[in-house]
Design an enzyme around this catalytic site. Structure first.
Site, PDB file in Angstrom:
ATOM      1  N   SER A  12       1.072  -1.046  -0.059  1.00 60.26           N
ATOM      2  CA  SER A  12      -0.303  -0.164  -0.095  1.00 60.26           C
ATOM      3  C   SER A  12       0.802   1.338  -0.039  1.00 60.26           C
ATOM      4  CB  SER A  12      -1.142   0.647   0.860  1.00 60.26           C
ATOM      5  OG  SER A  12      -1.780  -1.388   1.259  1.00 60.26           O
ATOM      6  N   GLY A  13       1.867   1.428   0.717  1.00 55.32           N
ATOM      7  CA  GLY A  13       2.724   2.401   1.182  1.00 55.32           C
ATOM      8  C   GLY A  13       3.074   2.728  -0.475  1.00 55.32           C
ATOM      9  N   GLU A  32       9.568  -5.030  -5.835  1.00 52.81           N
ATOM     10  CA  GLU A  32       8.837  -6.123  -4.812  1.00 52.81           C
ATOM     11  C   GLU A  32       9.631  -7.662  -5.702  1.00 52.81           C
ATOM     12  OE1 GLU A  32       6.069  -6.318  -2.794  1.00 52.81           O
ATOM     13  OE2 GLU A  32       6.374  -8.506  -3.124  1.00 52.81           O
ATOM     14  N   CYS A  40      -1.989  -6.477   2.184  1.00 53.36           N
ATOM     15  CA  CYS A  40      -3.869  -5.329   1.314  1.00 53.36           C
ATOM     16  C   CYS A  40      -3.920  -6.439   0.924  1.00 53.36           C
ATOM     17  CB  CYS A  40      -3.212  -3.926   1.763  1.00 53.36           C
ATOM     18  SG  CYS A  40      -5.548  -3.575   1.124  1.00 53.36           S
ATOM     19  N   CYS A  45      -6.250  -7.600   3.858  1.00 55.04           N
ATOM     20  CA  CYS A  45      -8.067  -6.243   3.857  1.00 55.04           C
ATOM     21  C   CYS A  45      -8.673  -7.299   2.494  1.00 55.04           C
ATOM     22  CB  CYS A  45      -7.514  -4.737   3.780  1.00 55.04           C
ATOM     23  SG  CYS A  45      -6.229  -3.837   3.918  1.00 55.04           S
ATOM     24  N   LYS A  48      -9.566 -10.869   2.456  1.00 56.16           N
ATOM     25  CA  LYS A  48     -10.602 -10.910   4.522  1.00 56.16           C
ATOM     26  C   LYS A  48     -11.677 -10.525   4.568  1.00 56.16           C
ATOM     27  CE  LYS A  48     -10.271  -7.772   6.538  1.00 56.16           C
ATOM     28  NZ  LYS A  48      -9.594  -6.455   7.875  1.00 56.16           N
ATOM     29  N   ALA A 112      15.280  -7.178  -2.268  1.00 58.05           N
ATOM     30  CA  ALA A 112      16.645  -6.019  -1.871  1.00 58.05           C
ATOM     31  C   ALA A 112      16.611  -5.935  -0.995  1.00 58.05           C
ATOM     32  CB  ALA A 112      15.875  -4.515  -2.430  1.00 58.05           C
ATOM     33  N   TYR A 176      -7.267  -7.837  15.877  1.00 60.62           N
ATOM     34  CA  TYR A 176      -8.377  -7.791  15.080  1.00 60.62           C
ATOM     35  C   TYR A 176      -8.446  -9.334  14.187  1.00 60.62           C
ATOM     36  CZ  TYR A 176      -6.052  -5.537  11.779  1.00 60.62           C
ATOM     37  OH  TYR A 176      -5.040  -5.216  10.544  1.00 60.62           O
ATOM     38  N   GLU A 180     -11.317 -11.378  13.407  1.00 64.56           N
ATOM     39  CA  GLU A 180     -12.568 -11.340  12.337  1.00 64.56           C
ATOM     40  C   GLU A 180     -11.794 -12.665  11.866  1.00 64.56           C
ATOM     41  OE1 GLU A 180     -10.933  -6.692  10.586  1.00 64.56           O
ATOM     42  OE2 GLU A 180      -9.939  -8.694  10.626  1.00 64.56           O
ATOM     43  N   ARG A 203      -7.038  -5.907  22.916  1.00 65.82           N
ATOM     44  CA  ARG A 203      -6.159  -4.765  24.084  1.00 65.82           C
ATOM     45  C   ARG A 203      -6.115  -3.636  23.022  1.00 65.82           C
ATOM     46  NH1 ARG A 203      -0.516  -4.490  24.151  1.00 65.82           N
ATOM     47  NH2 ARG A 203      -0.005  -6.028  23.038  1.00 65.82           N
ATOM     48  N   ASP A 312       3.598  -0.111   7.147  1.00 70.49           N
ATOM     49  CA  ASP A 312       3.642  -0.916   8.634  1.00 70.49           C
ATOM     50  C   ASP A 312       5.123  -0.902   9.181  1.00 70.49           C
ATOM     51  OD1 ASP A 312       1.362  -1.142   8.554  1.00 70.49           O
ATOM     52  OD2 ASP A 312       0.991  -3.516   8.202  1.00 70.49           O
ATOM     53  N   THR A 320      -4.233   0.052   6.203  1.00 70.92           N
ATOM     54  CA  THR A 320      -3.782   0.153   5.087  1.00 70.92           C
ATOM     55  C   THR A 320      -3.760   1.590   4.388  1.00 70.92           C
ATOM     56  OG1 THR A 320      -3.697  -1.355   3.563  1.00 70.92           O
ATOM     57  CG2 THR A 320      -4.732   0.275   2.677  1.00 70.92           C
ATOM     58  N   ALA A 350     -12.293  -0.188  11.559  1.00 75.91           N
ATOM     59  CA  ALA A 350     -12.932  -1.200  11.450  1.00 75.91           C
ATOM     60  C   ALA A 350     -13.412  -2.234  11.874  1.00 75.91           C
ATOM     61  CB  ALA A 350     -14.732  -1.537  10.567  1.00 75.91           C
ATOM     62  N   HIS A 445     -34.613   8.081   9.334  1.00 76.67           N
ATOM     63  CA  HIS A 445     -35.365   6.969  10.110  1.00 76.67           C
ATOM     64  C   HIS A 445     -36.280   6.037   9.374  1.00 76.67           C
ATOM     65  CE1 HIS A 445     -37.366   5.674  13.403  1.00 76.67           C
ATOM     66  NE2 HIS A 445     -39.205   5.557  12.179  1.00 76.67           N
ATOM     67  N   GLU A 450     -29.550   6.875  13.712  1.00 74.15           N
ATOM     68  CA  GLU A 450     -30.406   7.903  13.950  1.00 74.15           C
ATOM     69  C   GLU A 450     -29.745   7.903  15.042  1.00 74.15           C
ATOM     70  OE1 GLU A 450     -34.384   7.349  13.826  1.00 74.15           O
ATOM     71  OE2 GLU A 450     -34.669   5.081  13.096  1.00 74.15           O
TER      72      GLU A 450
HETATM   73  P1  FAD Z   1       2.803  -4.192   2.524  1.00 74.49           P
HETATM   74  O1  FAD Z   1       1.296  -3.710   2.239  1.00 74.49           O
HETATM   75  O2  FAD Z   1       2.771  -5.114   4.325  1.00 74.49           O
HETATM   76  O3  FAD Z   1       3.984  -4.302   2.145  1.00 74.49           O
HETATM   77  C1  FAD Z   1       4.502  -4.804   1.471  1.00 74.49           C
HETATM   78  C2  FAD Z   1       6.188  -5.324   1.062  1.00 74.49           C
HETATM   79  O4  FAD Z   1       6.837  -5.207   0.518  1.00 74.49           O
HETATM   80  C3  FAD Z   1       5.466  -6.928   0.571  1.00 74.49           C
HETATM   81  O5  FAD Z   1       4.735  -6.783  -0.635  1.00 74.49           O
HETATM   82  C4  FAD Z   1       6.977  -7.971   0.538  1.00 74.49           C
HETATM   83  O6  FAD Z   1       6.136  -8.490  -0.341  1.00 74.49           O
HETATM   84  C5  FAD Z   1       7.493  -6.403  -0.145  1.00 74.49           C
HETATM   85  N1  FAD Z   1       8.791  -7.039   0.757  1.00 74.49           N
HETATM   86  C6  FAD Z   1       9.441  -6.888   1.626  1.00 74.49           C
HETATM   87  N2  FAD Z   1      10.993  -7.155   2.286  1.00 74.49           N
HETATM   88  C7  FAD Z   1      11.045  -6.911   0.704  1.00 74.49           C
HETATM   89  C8  FAD Z   1      12.369  -6.657   0.424  1.00 74.49           C
HETATM   90  N3  FAD Z   1      13.565  -6.740   0.637  1.00 74.49           N
HETATM   91  N4  FAD Z   1      12.435  -6.314  -1.081  1.00 74.49           N
HETATM   92  C9  FAD Z   1      11.452  -6.486  -1.974  1.00 74.49           C
HETATM   93  N5  FAD Z   1       9.993  -6.083  -1.667  1.00 74.49           N
HETATM   94  C10 FAD Z   1       9.828  -6.452  -0.154  1.00 74.49           C
HETATM   95  N6  FAD Z   1      -5.313  -2.947   7.295  1.00 74.49           N
HETATM   96  C11 FAD Z   1      -6.719  -2.293   7.482  1.00 74.49           C
HETATM   97  O7  FAD Z   1      -7.127  -1.162   6.835  1.00 74.49           O
HETATM   98  N7  FAD Z   1      -7.942  -3.105   6.974  1.00 74.49           N
HETATM   99  C12 FAD Z   1      -7.712  -3.730   6.558  1.00 74.49           C
HETATM  100  O8  FAD Z   1      -9.171  -4.572   7.135  1.00 74.49           O
HETATM  101  C13 FAD Z   1      -6.609  -5.004   7.169  1.00 74.49           C
HETATM  102  N8  FAD Z   1      -6.470  -6.128   7.327  1.00 74.49           N
HETATM  103  C14 FAD Z   1      -6.071  -6.983   6.806  1.00 74.49           C
HETATM  104  C15 FAD Z   1      -6.313  -7.886   7.211  1.00 74.49           C
HETATM  105  C16 FAD Z   1      -4.900  -9.057   7.689  1.00 74.49           C
HETATM  106  C17 FAD Z   1      -5.250 -10.402   7.585  1.00 74.49           C
HETATM  107  C18 FAD Z   1      -3.296  -8.468   8.209  1.00 74.49           C
HETATM  108  C19 FAD Z   1      -2.371  -9.010   7.277  1.00 74.49           C
HETATM  109  C20 FAD Z   1      -3.386  -6.880   7.728  1.00 74.49           C
HETATM  110  C21 FAD Z   1      -4.907  -6.221   7.293  1.00 74.49           C
HETATM  111  N9  FAD Z   1      -4.366  -4.991   7.361  1.00 74.49           N
HETATM  112  C22 FAD Z   1      -5.903  -4.550   7.091  1.00 74.49           C
HETATM  113  C23 FAD Z   1      -3.232  -4.129   7.432  1.00 74.49           C
HETATM  114  C24 FAD Z   1      -2.450  -3.816   6.229  1.00 74.49           C
HETATM  115  O9  FAD Z   1      -2.321  -4.899   5.318  1.00 74.49           O
HETATM  116  C25 FAD Z   1      -1.574  -3.232   6.042  1.00 74.49           C
HETATM  117  O10 FAD Z   1      -1.222  -2.110   7.313  1.00 74.49           O
HETATM  118  C26 FAD Z   1      -0.372  -2.919   5.005  1.00 74.49           C
HETATM  119  O11 FAD Z   1      -0.716  -3.754   3.541  1.00 74.49           O
HETATM  120  C27 FAD Z   1       0.425  -1.741   5.131  1.00 74.49           C
HETATM  121  O12 FAD Z   1       0.921  -1.677   4.191  1.00 74.49           O
HETATM  122  P2  FAD Z   1       2.378  -1.569   3.813  1.00 74.49           P
HETATM  123  O13 FAD Z   1       2.765  -1.062   2.203  1.00 74.49           O
HETATM  124  O14 FAD Z   1       2.960  -0.628   4.606  1.00 74.49           O
HETATM  125  O15 FAD Z   1       2.893  -3.049   3.668  1.00 74.49           O
END
Ligand code: FAD
Length: 464
Positions: A12-13, A32, A40, A45, A48, A112, A176, A180, A203, A312, A320, A350, A445, A450
């Protein structure tokens, strides 16, 4: 070629940062190691929520009878759902990839590792150089303290790989994600026991909210073993069903002694830890905190000036929308000449249990520390649909109001669509809404929401 920006991680980030930086004219590469879209999209997300939708039909079918429906034979096909869910995930993944390419980002499918403050080494042995490196490697399920036989258990990643539905499941953890997935399995008909070391689930959430949700989840048939720890997992010796699962014996201890449960699947969901191991960060002098998260300033910059981190991996708010916002702000600040910082307070969120939980703002416990003159408005009621369906679930709403300013400080709810409500109440809190503004808003209503604009008398008046 030397890039302006090198992003590690296509979640996501990282994806948002790469696209926005490229839009600002930067030469961007993204690496990647697994699948584009990150946690996500691939195993968080998105899949799920699709499982949550699938599970909720079971309850709808039950409730339909009260509205005059007679349904025929019902059958649920886990493998079919998994195939359709996986196809949807692959579709989104492809969109992520093509959007990055359209933005002009160069993609590398590799792992990487940082070599120095401006160079990254890929798993194929090649190196890439850039002025700025963004670490967006996300998080990973925490294995927790080692337990004999833990390799027989799965984590949330393994949940999404299950080819069949396990009949008897032990879920360890009470965050959570644990809840879920427990709910999904329970509504789809599995016997589910949640084993938690603490006394209560979730918690960090509002205390009353935790209590209410725990009661609701117990009433859908989830068994909770609070104050229990798993000490050992082993094959039970007897095969369970004629399915893919061999029976497991789950050994536990608690204040009163020990206990053994038989299960087909043990799902450990003990939280997540930042993905920083083996990245070469420490050798470079990038400061990590005790949890292994990259320590960053308000601009997501690490202790090494050319290295930034978002999402994260920084362990700030692990959701996300926050990773996306941090990635966007980083790109605007560094490549768009519009520096801005991300506000990490007031986070609507949520929990997609059934019933659902929605929340935004301070918990009662947090609010009291800053606003001792706190009014607590609360209502617990049977939703209209339950009058005919006979469902016993109760909706819970709580609004926290500072008596001095009349500002609404927090909203906490359990019930259908409360995640959707948290999003909209979040806007009002962002605007600094007062209780008077809620009162002045006309009700829609008949809805459950409400009740939020008709809360007249505080249930608790602190410090009066
Ligand atoms: P990530 O999405 O984890 O992406 C990191 C990426 O980096 C991965 O694709 C990984 O393969 C890659 N990577 C790692 N190390 C390397 C490397 N050395 N070289 C190359 N690539 C690498 N959030 C919500 O907002 N709503 C929800 O309902 C929700 N449900 C979730 C349910 C579950 C089961 C889980 C596990 C998480 C959930 N989250 C939810 C949290 C959400 O998925 C994360 O907060 C979000 O994905 C964080 O994004 P990010 O970009 O930090 O990392």
């Amino acid at each position: 070629m030397r890039y302006d920006l090198l992003v590690i991680g296509g979640g996501s980030g990282g994806v948002r940062a790469a696209r926005i930086a490229a839009n600002h004219g930067a030469r961007v590469a993204l690496v990647e190691q697994y699948r584009m879209g990150g946690t996500c999209v691939i195993r968080g997300c998105v899949p799920k929520k699709l499982m949550v939708y699938a599970s909720r039909f079971a309850q709808e079918f039950e409730e339909a009878a009260g509205f005059g429906w007679t349904l025929g034979e019902r059958r649920f096909d886990w493998a079919q759902l998994k195939a359709r869910r996986d196809a949807e995930v692959a579709r989104i993944e492809a969109i992520y990839r093509s959007n990055l390419l359209k933005a002009g980002v160069t993609l590398f499918d590799a792992r990487a590792v940082l070599q120095d403050a401006h160079t990254v080494r890929l798993s194929d042995g090649s190196t890439l150089a850039a002025d700025t490196i963004l670490v967006a490697t996300g998080g990973w399920p925490d294995a927790g303290p080692p337990v004999p036989g833990q390799e027989l258990a799965i984590d949330s990643n393994g949940f999404f790989e299950l080819a069949q539905q396990p009949r008897r499941v032990v879920v360890q953890g009470a965050g959570y994600i644990a809840l879920e997935l427990a709910c999904v399995l329970r509504l789809l008909g599995s016997e589910v026991t949640v084993v938690l070391r603490a006394a209560q689930i979730l918690r960090g959430f509002d205390e009353e909210l935790r209590t209410h949700l725990a009661q609701e989840l117990a009433s859908v048939g989830i068994r909770f073993l609070a104050g229990h720890s798993i000490t050992r997992i082993e094959h039970a010796g007897t095969a369970s069903d004629a399915d893919a699962f061999g029976a497991l014996a789950v050994h536990m201890e608690h204040a009163g002694g020990t206990e053994v449960l038989e299960a087909d699947c043990v799902l450990r969901a003990l939280g997540r830890k930042p993905n920083t191991q083996g990245l070469g960060l420490e050798a470079l002098g990038v400061v990590l905190d005790a949890a292994g998260a990259v320590v960053v300033d308000a601009h997501s910059r690490s202790s090494v000036p050319s290295v930034y981190a978002v999402g994260d991996v920084t362990n700030r708010v692990n959701l996300t929308p926050m990773a996306i916002r941090e990635g966007h702000a980083f790109a605007d600040s560094v490549f768009g000449k519009t520096p801005r910082v991300v506000d990490h307070t007031l986070v609507p969120s949520a929990v997609f249990t059934t019933p659902e939980l929605g929340t935004v703002g301070l918990t009662e416990e947090q609010a009291l520390q800053q606003y001792p003159q706190l009014d607590v408005y609360r209502t617990v009621f049977r939703p209209m649909k339950a009058t005919l369906s006979g469902h016993t679930s109760k909706v819970f709403f709580k609004l926290l109001v500072d008596r001095v300013s009349d500002r609404v400080l927090g909203f906490h709810a359990v019930g259908p669509d409360t995640g959707e409500m948290a999003q909209l109440v979040g806007v009002t809190l962002q605007l600094g809404a007062t209780k008077a503004a809620f009162d002045a808003t006309l009700a829609v209503h008949p809805t459950a929401a409400e009740e939020l604009v008709t809360l007249r008398t505080p249930a608790v008046r602190h410090n009066l």
